[in-house]
Design an enzyme around this catalytic site. Structure first.
Site, PDB file in Angstrom:
ATOM      1  N   GLY A 123      24.193  19.363  10.759  1.00  0.00           N
ATOM      2  CA  GLY A 123      25.040  18.341  11.383  1.00  0.00           C
ATOM      3  C   GLY A 123      26.488  18.502  10.954  1.00  0.00           C
ATOM      4  O   GLY A 123      26.753  18.835   9.806  1.00  0.00           O
ATOM      5  N   ARG A 164      21.611  24.115  15.109  1.00  0.00           N
ATOM      6  CA  ARG A 164      20.338  24.197  14.378  1.00  0.00           C
ATOM      7  C   ARG A 164      19.691  25.478  14.878  1.00  0.00           C
ATOM      8  O   ARG A 164      19.686  25.746  16.072  1.00  0.00           O
ATOM      9  CB  ARG A 164      19.447  22.999  14.687  1.00  0.00           C
ATOM     10  CG  ARG A 164      20.206  21.673  14.689  1.00  0.00           C
ATOM     11  CD  ARG A 164      19.913  20.799  13.501  1.00  0.00           C
ATOM     12  NE  ARG A 164      20.657  19.541  13.602  1.00  0.00           N
ATOM     13  CZ  ARG A 164      21.006  18.791  12.575  1.00  0.00           C
ATOM     14  NH1 ARG A 164      20.721  19.171  11.359  1.00  0.00           N
ATOM     15  NH2 ARG A 164      21.650  17.666  12.746  1.00  0.00           N
ATOM     16  N   ASP A 193      21.234  19.907   3.295  1.00  0.00           N
ATOM     17  CA  ASP A 193      20.008  20.321   2.630  1.00  0.00           C
ATOM     18  C   ASP A 193      19.312  21.512   3.323  1.00  0.00           C
ATOM     19  O   ASP A 193      18.970  22.512   2.696  1.00  0.00           O
ATOM     20  CB  ASP A 193      19.112  19.072   2.653  1.00  0.00           C
ATOM     21  CG  ASP A 193      17.829  19.271   1.933  1.00  0.00           C
ATOM     22  OD1 ASP A 193      17.880  19.763   0.810  1.00  0.00           O
ATOM     23  OD2 ASP A 193      16.762  18.936   2.515  1.00  0.00           O
ATOM     24  N   THR A 226      27.860  17.262   4.676  1.00  0.00           N
ATOM     25  CA  THR A 226      26.986  16.379   5.453  1.00  0.00           C
ATOM     26  C   THR A 226      27.419  14.942   5.210  1.00  0.00           C
ATOM     27  O   THR A 226      27.762  14.589   4.080  1.00  0.00           O
ATOM     28  CB  THR A 226      25.493  16.557   5.076  1.00  0.00           C
ATOM     29  OG1 THR A 226      24.726  15.482   5.659  1.00  0.00           O
ATOM     30  CG2 THR A 226      25.256  16.536   3.585  1.00  0.00           C
ATOM     31  N   ASP A 252      25.522  12.491   5.154  1.00  0.00           N
ATOM     32  CA  ASP A 252      24.394  11.716   4.630  1.00  0.00           C
ATOM     33  C   ASP A 252      24.445  11.422   3.129  1.00  0.00           C
ATOM     34  O   ASP A 252      23.769  10.518   2.660  1.00  0.00           O
ATOM     35  CB  ASP A 252      23.068  12.425   4.935  1.00  0.00           C
ATOM     36  CG  ASP A 252      22.827  12.599   6.423  1.00  0.00           C
ATOM     37  OD1 ASP A 252      23.464  11.877   7.215  1.00  0.00           O
ATOM     38  OD2 ASP A 252      22.008  13.473   6.805  1.00  0.00           O
ATOM     39  N   ASP A 265      22.982  13.037   0.827  1.00  0.00           N
ATOM     40  CA  ASP A 265      21.568  13.064   0.442  1.00  0.00           C
ATOM     41  C   ASP A 265      21.223  14.185  -0.533  1.00  0.00           C
ATOM     42  O   ASP A 265      20.065  14.566  -0.656  1.00  0.00           O
ATOM     43  CB  ASP A 265      20.685  13.170   1.701  1.00  0.00           C
ATOM     44  CG  ASP A 265      21.020  14.396   2.544  1.00  0.00           C
ATOM     45  OD1 ASP A 265      22.014  15.084   2.252  1.00  0.00           O
ATOM     46  OD2 ASP A 265      20.281  14.655   3.511  1.00  0.00           O
ATOM     47  N   ARG A 311      19.890   9.656   7.949  1.00  0.00           N
ATOM     48  CA  ARG A 311      18.517  10.191   7.989  1.00  0.00           C
ATOM     49  C   ARG A 311      17.635   9.455   6.972  1.00  0.00           C
ATOM     50  O   ARG A 311      17.516   8.255   7.040  1.00  0.00           O
ATOM     51  CB  ARG A 311      18.536  11.695   7.779  1.00  0.00           C
ATOM     52  CG  ARG A 311      19.308  12.404   8.912  1.00  0.00           C
ATOM     53  CD  ARG A 311      18.672  13.677   9.312  1.00  0.00           C
ATOM     54  NE  ARG A 311      18.889  14.720   8.324  1.00  0.00           N
ATOM     55  CZ  ARG A 311      18.559  15.985   8.517  1.00  0.00           C
ATOM     56  NH1 ARG A 311      18.006  16.361   9.644  1.00  0.00           N
ATOM     57  NH2 ARG A 311      18.767  16.879   7.586  1.00  0.00           N
TER      58      ARG A 311
HETATM   59  P1  ATP Z   1      22.437  17.642   7.946  1.00  0.00           P
HETATM   60  O1  ATP Z   1      22.010  17.076   6.608  1.00  0.00           O
HETATM   61  O2  ATP Z   1      23.807  17.223   8.284  1.00  0.00           O
HETATM   62  O3  ATP Z   1      21.474  17.410   9.045  1.00  0.00           O
HETATM   63  P2  ATP Z   1      21.350  20.240   7.367  1.00  0.00           P
HETATM   64  O4  ATP Z   1      21.980  21.466   6.868  1.00  0.00           O
HETATM   65  O5  ATP Z   1      20.350  19.573   6.447  1.00  0.00           O
HETATM   66  O6  ATP Z   1      22.523  19.249   7.767  1.00  0.00           O
HETATM   67  P3  ATP Z   1      19.219  21.163   9.119  1.00  0.00           P
HETATM   68  O7  ATP Z   1      19.067  21.037  10.577  1.00  0.00           O
HETATM   69  O8  ATP Z   1      18.147  20.601   8.251  1.00  0.00           O
HETATM   70  O9  ATP Z   1      20.646  20.528   8.767  1.00  0.00           O
HETATM   71  O10 ATP Z   1      19.368  22.723   8.745  1.00  0.00           O
HETATM   72  C1  ATP Z   1      20.336  23.523   9.369  1.00  0.00           C
HETATM   73  C2  ATP Z   1      19.795  24.895   9.604  1.00  0.00           C
HETATM   74  O11 ATP Z   1      19.484  25.528   8.358  1.00  0.00           O
HETATM   75  C3  ATP Z   1      18.504  24.971  10.397  1.00  0.00           C
HETATM   76  O12 ATP Z   1      18.714  24.859  11.799  1.00  0.00           O
HETATM   77  C4  ATP Z   1      18.007  26.357  10.032  1.00  0.00           C
HETATM   78  O13 ATP Z   1      18.691  27.345  10.763  1.00  0.00           O
HETATM   79  C5  ATP Z   1      18.419  26.456   8.551  1.00  0.00           C
HETATM   80  N1  ATP Z   1      17.274  26.102   7.676  1.00  0.00           N
HETATM   81  C6  ATP Z   1      16.784  24.876   7.418  1.00  0.00           C
HETATM   82  N2  ATP Z   1      15.707  24.923   6.607  1.00  0.00           N
HETATM   83  C7  ATP Z   1      15.492  26.230   6.343  1.00  0.00           C
HETATM   84  C8  ATP Z   1      14.516  26.954   5.578  1.00  0.00           C
HETATM   85  N3  ATP Z   1      13.543  26.315   4.901  1.00  0.00           N
HETATM   86  N4  ATP Z   1      14.611  28.294   5.541  1.00  0.00           N
HETATM   87  C9  ATP Z   1      15.577  28.952   6.217  1.00  0.00           C
HETATM   88  N5  ATP Z   1      16.528  28.336   6.956  1.00  0.00           N
HETATM   89  C10 ATP Z   1      16.493  26.997   7.033  1.00  0.00           C
END
Ligand code: ATP
Length: 320
Positions: free
Chosen positions: A11, A72, A103, A126, A128, A130, A172
């Site tokens: 995000g 994503r 995360d 982020t 969040d 979190d 979230r």
């Molecule tokens: P936000 O907290 O703002 O939502 P985020 O980084 O947690 O941000 P996610 O959608 O959970 O957002 O993860 C972003 C991208 O990171 C995913 O679309 C994927 O490409 C990659 N990703 C997430 N988890 C994994 C994992 N376990 N292994 C490899 N890549 C991952």
């Protein structure tokens, strides 16, 4: 290290652009080249790389969103996708990577560093808030300020009509946006995923505040609990005061970053590049007790976010 890659993932959050600027300018200062990877990990799959110069990041420090865009990317969860990402980095002579995201993005960074040996530094971007290892994530302060602006306006109209406002905020599974915007706006009640909803207690707090001369109530509900609409419906069944739901929504993710977020962006971006310059990878940067820190990426992603119950109690004591 001669050439580094930089991507924003997950995000978007206000301050990501300021962090991009800090990374690019710091790297150039140390004589390194920077390639921006567009659309997060998807850009590594599709090989969308752009060389970033000093002037590529002019006039973005004040802009919300992310110039590199974000996405994503489900392919990154597969071994095939991860190999594709590493191959793109190798093909383009990129010896280190900065990942700005939350995360999930850090889990992707962990895979690249732990399994494939790509020196990677994570910057927590982020709204969040979190992530346990850092006191604040980039974008959180701006998002909370946006919520405050809206809650202030809601208070005006709710007081005129003697209503209860149920305001839904993002976050979230984390209640920090609700907690901080609740305290800072003077909301009487917050409803967060970390604490079980007690409707009887909520009703008695509302009734007490009205008996004490209040003409309105603000209830901040974190999206991880339920929607404002659903909560307002449940509340309306047990109170005679008129209840109105408001979902703040994606407005929270946009806007010019606050001073606090721009300061974090400058320091996180600079620290990330300093680490890579010294040949150090597999770390995340953050802030703890007002100091910029770095930590092992595996350790950081394994930490479980703790809710600040003391702040919650403070709200309960002072928002009557
Ligand atoms: P936000 O907290 O703002 O939502 P985020 O980084 O947690 O941000 P996610 O959608 O959970 O957002 O993860 C972003 C991208 O990171 C995913 O679309 C994927 O490409 C990659 N990703 C997430 N988890 C994994 C994992 N376990 N292994 C490899 N890549 C991952």
């Amino acid at each position: 290290m001669k050439r580094i890659g930089l991507l924003t993932s997950g995000g978007d959050a206000p301050g990501m652009n300021a962090a991009i600027r800090a990374v690019v300018r710091s790297a150039i200062y140390f004589g390194m080249e920077v390639y921006g990877i567009e659309r997060g990990y998807a850009g590594l799959m599709e090989e969308i790389l752009v060389p970033m110069e000093m002037r590529s990041v002019s006039n973005i420090v004040q802009c919300g969103g992310t110039k590199l865009r974000t996405a994503r990317c489900l392919e990154m969860l597969t071994e095939e996708g991860q190999k594709k990402a590493v191959s793109t980095l190798e093909k383009n002579g990129i010896d280190g990577l900065v990942v700005i995201g939350g995360d999930g993005s850090f889990r992707g960074a962990k895979v690249l560093s732990e399994i494939y040996g790509v020196p990677t530094i994570g910057i927590p971007g982020t709204i969040d808030n979190d992530l346990e290892y850092t006191d604040y994530t980039l974008g959180f302060d701006t998002a909370v300020n946006t919520c405050l602006d809206i809650i202030n306006k809601l208070r005006d109209t709710m007081t005129s009509h003697e209503r209860i406002s149920v305001v839904e905020v993002m976050g979230r599974h984390c209640g920090d946006i609700a907690l901080y915007s609740g305290i800072a706006s003077g909301a009487e009640i917050i409803v967060v995923p970390e604490i079980k909803v007690d409707m009887d207690d909520i009703i008695s707090r509302i009734n007490r505040s009205r008996a004490n001369g209040k003409h309105s109530n603000i209830i901040v509900v974190a999206e991880g609990v339920m929607s404002a609409e659903k909560f307002a419906k449940q509340l309306q069944e047990v109170t005679t005061y008129s209840v109105r739901p408001t979902c703040i929504g994606h407005v929270q993710r946009g806007g010019s970053p606050s001073m606090a977020d721009r300061m974090l962006a400058a320091q996180f971006g600079n620290k990330a590049v300093r680490l890579l310059k010294d040949g150090i990878g597999n770390r995340v940067v953050g802030i703890s007790q007002n100091k910029i820190i770095d930590m092992d990426i595996i350790e950081a992603v394994s930490m479980k976010k703790k809710f600040n119950f003391e702040l919650y109690e403070t709200l309960q004591m002072i928002s009557m």
